[in-house]
Every structure is written in structure tokens, then in C-alpha cells.
Design a protein around this motif. Structure first.
Motif, PDB file in Angstrom:
ATOM      1  N   CYS A   1       0.054  14.553  -6.093  1.00  0.00           N
ATOM      2  CA  CYS A   1      -0.575  15.765  -5.449  1.00  0.00           C
ATOM      3  C   CYS A   1       0.393  16.845  -5.443  1.00  0.00           C
ATOM      4  O   CYS A   1       0.283  18.026  -5.716  1.00  0.00           O
ATOM      5  CB  CYS A   1      -0.924  15.412  -3.901  1.00  0.00           C
ATOM      6  SG  CYS A   1      -2.494  14.623  -3.744  1.00  0.00           S
ATOM      7  N   LEU A   2       1.888  16.522  -5.257  1.00  0.00           N
ATOM      8  CA  LEU A   2       2.759  17.329  -5.259  1.00  0.00           C
ATOM      9  C   LEU A   2       3.132  18.079  -6.558  1.00  0.00           C
ATOM     10  O   LEU A   2       3.222  19.267  -6.658  1.00  0.00           O
ATOM     11  CB  LEU A   2       4.285  16.810  -4.907  1.00  0.00           C
ATOM     12  CG  LEU A   2       4.219  16.379  -3.407  1.00  0.00           C
ATOM     13  CD1 LEU A   2       5.766  15.716  -2.972  1.00  0.00           C
ATOM     14  CD2 LEU A   2       4.394  17.693  -2.408  1.00  0.00           C
ATOM     15  N   ILE A   3       2.814  17.179  -7.868  1.00  0.00           N
ATOM     16  CA  ILE A   3       2.800  17.830  -8.846  1.00  0.00           C
ATOM     17  C   ILE A   3       1.848  18.933  -9.448  1.00  0.00           C
ATOM     18  O   ILE A   3       2.024  19.965 -10.005  1.00  0.00           O
ATOM     19  CB  ILE A   3       3.029  16.712 -10.247  1.00  0.00           C
ATOM     20  CG1 ILE A   3       4.201  16.021  -9.981  1.00  0.00           C
ATOM     21  CG2 ILE A   3       2.892  17.385 -11.628  1.00  0.00           C
ATOM     22  CD1 ILE A   3       4.184  14.636 -10.827  1.00  0.00           C
ATOM     23  N   ILE A   4       0.650  18.398  -8.958  1.00  0.00           N
ATOM     24  CA  ILE A   4      -0.564  19.213  -9.185  1.00  0.00           C
ATOM     25  C   ILE A   4      -0.459  20.556  -8.465  1.00  0.00           C
ATOM     26  O   ILE A   4      -0.574  21.566  -8.837  1.00  0.00           O
ATOM     27  CB  ILE A   4      -1.816  18.678  -8.908  1.00  0.00           C
ATOM     28  CG1 ILE A   4      -2.002  17.451  -9.572  1.00  0.00           C
ATOM     29  CG2 ILE A   4      -2.895  19.617  -9.172  1.00  0.00           C
ATOM     30  CD1 ILE A   4      -2.174  17.563 -11.329  1.00  0.00           C
TER      31      ILE A   4
ATOM     32  N   PRO B   1       0.776  -1.286   0.237  1.00  0.00           N
ATOM     33  CA  PRO B   1      -0.137   0.168  -0.063  1.00  0.00           C
ATOM     34  C   PRO B   1       0.850   1.130  -0.016  1.00  0.00           C
ATOM     35  O   PRO B   1       0.499   2.138  -0.477  1.00  0.00           O
ATOM     36  CB  PRO B   1      -0.575  -0.084   1.176  1.00  0.00           C
ATOM     37  CG  PRO B   1      -0.873  -1.614   1.651  1.00  0.00           C
ATOM     38  CD  PRO B   1       0.655  -2.191   1.071  1.00  0.00           C
ATOM     39  N   THR B   2       2.118   1.284   0.499  1.00  0.00           N
ATOM     40  CA  THR B   2       2.885   2.347   0.586  1.00  0.00           C
ATOM     41  C   THR B   2       3.319   2.814  -0.766  1.00  0.00           C
ATOM     42  O   THR B   2       3.451   4.221  -1.044  1.00  0.00           O
ATOM     43  CB  THR B   2       4.213   2.289   1.440  1.00  0.00           C
ATOM     44  OG1 THR B   2       4.964   0.970   0.928  1.00  0.00           O
ATOM     45  CG2 THR B   2       3.869   1.875   3.036  1.00  0.00           C
ATOM     46  N   PHE B   3       3.152   1.893  -1.563  1.00  0.00           N
ATOM     47  CA  PHE B   3       3.679   2.351  -2.902  1.00  0.00           C
ATOM     48  C   PHE B   3       2.658   3.183  -3.734  1.00  0.00           C
ATOM     49  O   PHE B   3       2.883   4.361  -4.152  1.00  0.00           O
ATOM     50  CB  PHE B   3       3.746   1.079  -3.957  1.00  0.00           C
ATOM     51  CG  PHE B   3       3.923   1.374  -5.423  1.00  0.00           C
ATOM     52  CD1 PHE B   3       5.137   1.721  -5.921  1.00  0.00           C
ATOM     53  CD2 PHE B   3       2.887   1.424  -6.131  1.00  0.00           C
ATOM     54  CE1 PHE B   3       5.364   2.040  -7.238  1.00  0.00           C
ATOM     55  CE2 PHE B   3       2.938   1.804  -7.620  1.00  0.00           C
ATOM     56  CZ  PHE B   3       4.238   2.258  -8.029  1.00  0.00           C
ATOM     57  N   PHE B   4       1.149   2.909  -3.573  1.00  0.00           N
ATOM     58  CA  PHE B   4       0.097   3.673  -3.935  1.00  0.00           C
ATOM     59  C   PHE B   4       0.117   5.176  -3.122  1.00  0.00           C
ATOM     60  O   PHE B   4      -0.040   6.193  -3.858  1.00  0.00           O
ATOM     61  CB  PHE B   4      -1.119   2.987  -3.869  1.00  0.00           C
ATOM     62  CG  PHE B   4      -1.150   1.704  -4.660  1.00  0.00           C
ATOM     63  CD1 PHE B   4      -1.355   1.605  -6.033  1.00  0.00           C
ATOM     64  CD2 PHE B   4      -0.883   0.636  -4.052  1.00  0.00           C
ATOM     65  CE1 PHE B   4      -1.354   0.590  -6.676  1.00  0.00           C
ATOM     66  CE2 PHE B   4      -0.889  -0.620  -4.712  1.00  0.00           C
ATOM     67  CZ  PHE B   4      -1.281  -0.638  -6.382  1.00  0.00           C
ATOM     68  N   PHE B   5       0.339   5.012  -1.925  1.00  0.00           N
ATOM     69  CA  PHE B   5       0.419   6.442  -1.292  1.00  0.00           C
ATOM     70  C   PHE B   5       1.335   7.231  -1.806  1.00  0.00           C
ATOM     71  O   PHE B   5       1.074   8.458  -1.767  1.00  0.00           O
ATOM     72  CB  PHE B   5       0.531   6.158   0.342  1.00  0.00           C
ATOM     73  CG  PHE B   5      -0.736   5.317   0.920  1.00  0.00           C
ATOM     74  CD1 PHE B   5      -1.982   6.248   0.913  1.00  0.00           C
ATOM     75  CD2 PHE B   5      -0.770   4.076   1.572  1.00  0.00           C
ATOM     76  CE1 PHE B   5      -3.071   5.554   1.403  1.00  0.00           C
ATOM     77  CE2 PHE B   5      -1.918   3.612   2.389  1.00  0.00           C
ATOM     78  CZ  PHE B   5      -3.000   4.426   1.933  1.00  0.00           C
ATOM     79  N   GLY B   6       2.657   6.646  -2.041  1.00  0.00           N
ATOM     80  CA  GLY B   6       3.642   7.545  -2.317  1.00  0.00           C
ATOM     81  C   GLY B   6       3.503   7.999  -3.971  1.00  0.00           C
ATOM     82  O   GLY B   6       3.566   9.200  -4.097  1.00  0.00           O
ATOM     83  N   ILE B   7       2.854   7.177  -4.795  1.00  0.00           N
ATOM     84  CA  ILE B   7       2.691   7.686  -5.980  1.00  0.00           C
ATOM     85  C   ILE B   7       1.361   8.763  -6.144  1.00  0.00           C
ATOM     86  O   ILE B   7       1.501   9.731  -6.615  1.00  0.00           O
ATOM     87  CB  ILE B   7       1.962   6.616  -6.929  1.00  0.00           C
ATOM     88  CG1 ILE B   7       3.033   5.464  -7.267  1.00  0.00           C
ATOM     89  CG2 ILE B   7       1.379   7.308  -8.346  1.00  0.00           C
ATOM     90  CD1 ILE B   7       4.049   6.188  -8.194  1.00  0.00           C
TER      91      ILE B   7
END
Length: 203
Positions: A188-191, A177-183
Motif C-alpha cells: 500500500c505504501l508503494i502504491i 499473520p503479522t508478516f502478511f499484514f506487513g507485506i
């Protein structure tokens, strides 16, 4: 309503908040609307010679194409799974669809980022310097992103495998799950960065 899917030694319990018929109708409606709307956008761009030569509209057309492919190739799987109440396909279909889902998701994300960068450059660059590339170069860039997306997707599935996820009625990579949270955090950071850039430029 609860349906259990027992295949390959695993039991997938699928809980239906609404009837399967209603869910199938919703999936069919969303798929149809998505295809028709995106086809209309692509057709409008392709019929206009000026828009075809513009990088911005070229990227939008490719984004719409990804949505159409996703609706036509991917949406039937959750529709059939919802209709039967369980995953009825074999492991090859699961793996193949997982590769396609991840590749299209990456493609959409990366092309969307390129589109936003192009919009930022349109506002920042002095008159006469925009665009940096023409529509043909933008198309080549999109095709390159397709190759990168499928390469990454295939590598991820080869390493981690694919599992059926009842919550989305699709096969997804067997990642922590940490992978999906990281992506999601990166997205969100990009947006957020793009929004801040817009605010700084226009203010």
C-alpha cells in the motif's frame, strides 16, 4: 455444506457458501478468461515490432505471462480441491505449489513495481533520456527477478513450511499473520507513493 478433510493427523473443515459445482464453474470461468485475455495481450505485443522494442510493453508482456502461468499451474489445485471438497494431494504437491504461489506473487509484485517506476521515469526524464534501458535489458531484469522470487520463496518455505489453507483452497507458507499484514502495508505504501508522485508531477 461442510466437508472435513482428515489427512496427516489434521482435520480441515471446508465450509461451502455455494455448491461445489457452482464454485468450480466460477474458478473455471475466471481461469479461462484470464488465460485468453492475457494471451491476447501478449500476442498483440509480440506481433507489433514497435511494441516489442518498447520497455513498457515488454514489462506488460511479462506481467501477462506471470498471470498465464499462475492460471495454468496454480488454478487447477483449488479447482480439484473444491470439486472433491478436500485437499487430496500429498505433501510434495503442497510444498511445491506453495513455492510456486509465493514466487509468482513476488514476481508479479516486483515486475509491477518496475513497470510503475518505468512509467514515472517516462514522465520525469527529459526528452531523449528515456528509456534508461532497452527491451532486452528489461527482459534480463525480469529473468533476474524470477530467480530472486524463487530463491526467496524456496527459503521461506524451507524455514517455515507449508500448510493447507481452506479459505483459499491452497497451500500457503506457515507464517505469522503479522508478516502478511506487513507485506500488505508495504504494498500500500508503494502504491500510495506512486500515486502521490503522479499527482506532484502532473499538478
Amino acid at each position: 455444506n461442510v466437508t472435513e478433510n482428515a489427512e496427516d493427523g489434521h482435520i480441515y473443515e471446508v465450509k461451502h457458501i455455494f455448491s461445489r459445482t457452482a464454485q468450480c464453474c466460477v474458478i473455471l470461468f475466471i481461469t479461462t478468461v484470464t488465460v485468453l485475455v492475457n494471451l491476447a495481450i501478449v500476442g498483440n505485443i509480440q506481433r507489433n515490432e514497435i511494441k516489442r522494442r518498447m520497455v513498457n510493453f515488454t514489462l506488460i508482456s511479462h506481467l501477462c505471462t506471470v498471470d498465464i502461468l499462475g492460471s495454468v499451474l496454480i488454478a487447477p489445485l483449488p479447482f480439484v480441491t473444491t470439486f472433491h471438497g478436500r485437499w487430496i494431494h500429498n505433501e510434495f504437491i503442497c510444498t511445491s505449489s506453495c513455492v510456486a504461489v509465493v514466487a509468482m506473487w513476488l514476481q508479479h509484485l516486483l515486475v509491477f513495481c518496475v513497470l510503475k517506476i518505468d512509467q514515472l521515469l517516462a514522465g520525469w526524464l527529459p526528452f531523449g533520456r528515456y528509456p534508461l534501458i532497452n527491451a532486452d535489458a528489461a527482459t534480463f531484469l525480469v529473468l533476474t527477478i524470477w530467480a530472486i522470487a524463487f530463491s526467496i520463496s524456496g527459503l521461506v518455505i524451507a524455514v517455515y513450511g507449508a500448510i493447507f489453507e481452506p479459505a483459499v483452497m491452497l497451500c500457503i507458507p506457515n507464517l505469522p499473520p503479522t508478516f502478511f499484514f506487513g507485506i500488505f502495508g508495504l504494498y500500500c505504501l508503494i502504491i500510495g507513493g506512486m500515486i502521490i508522485s503522479y499527482c506532484v508531477f502532473f499538478c
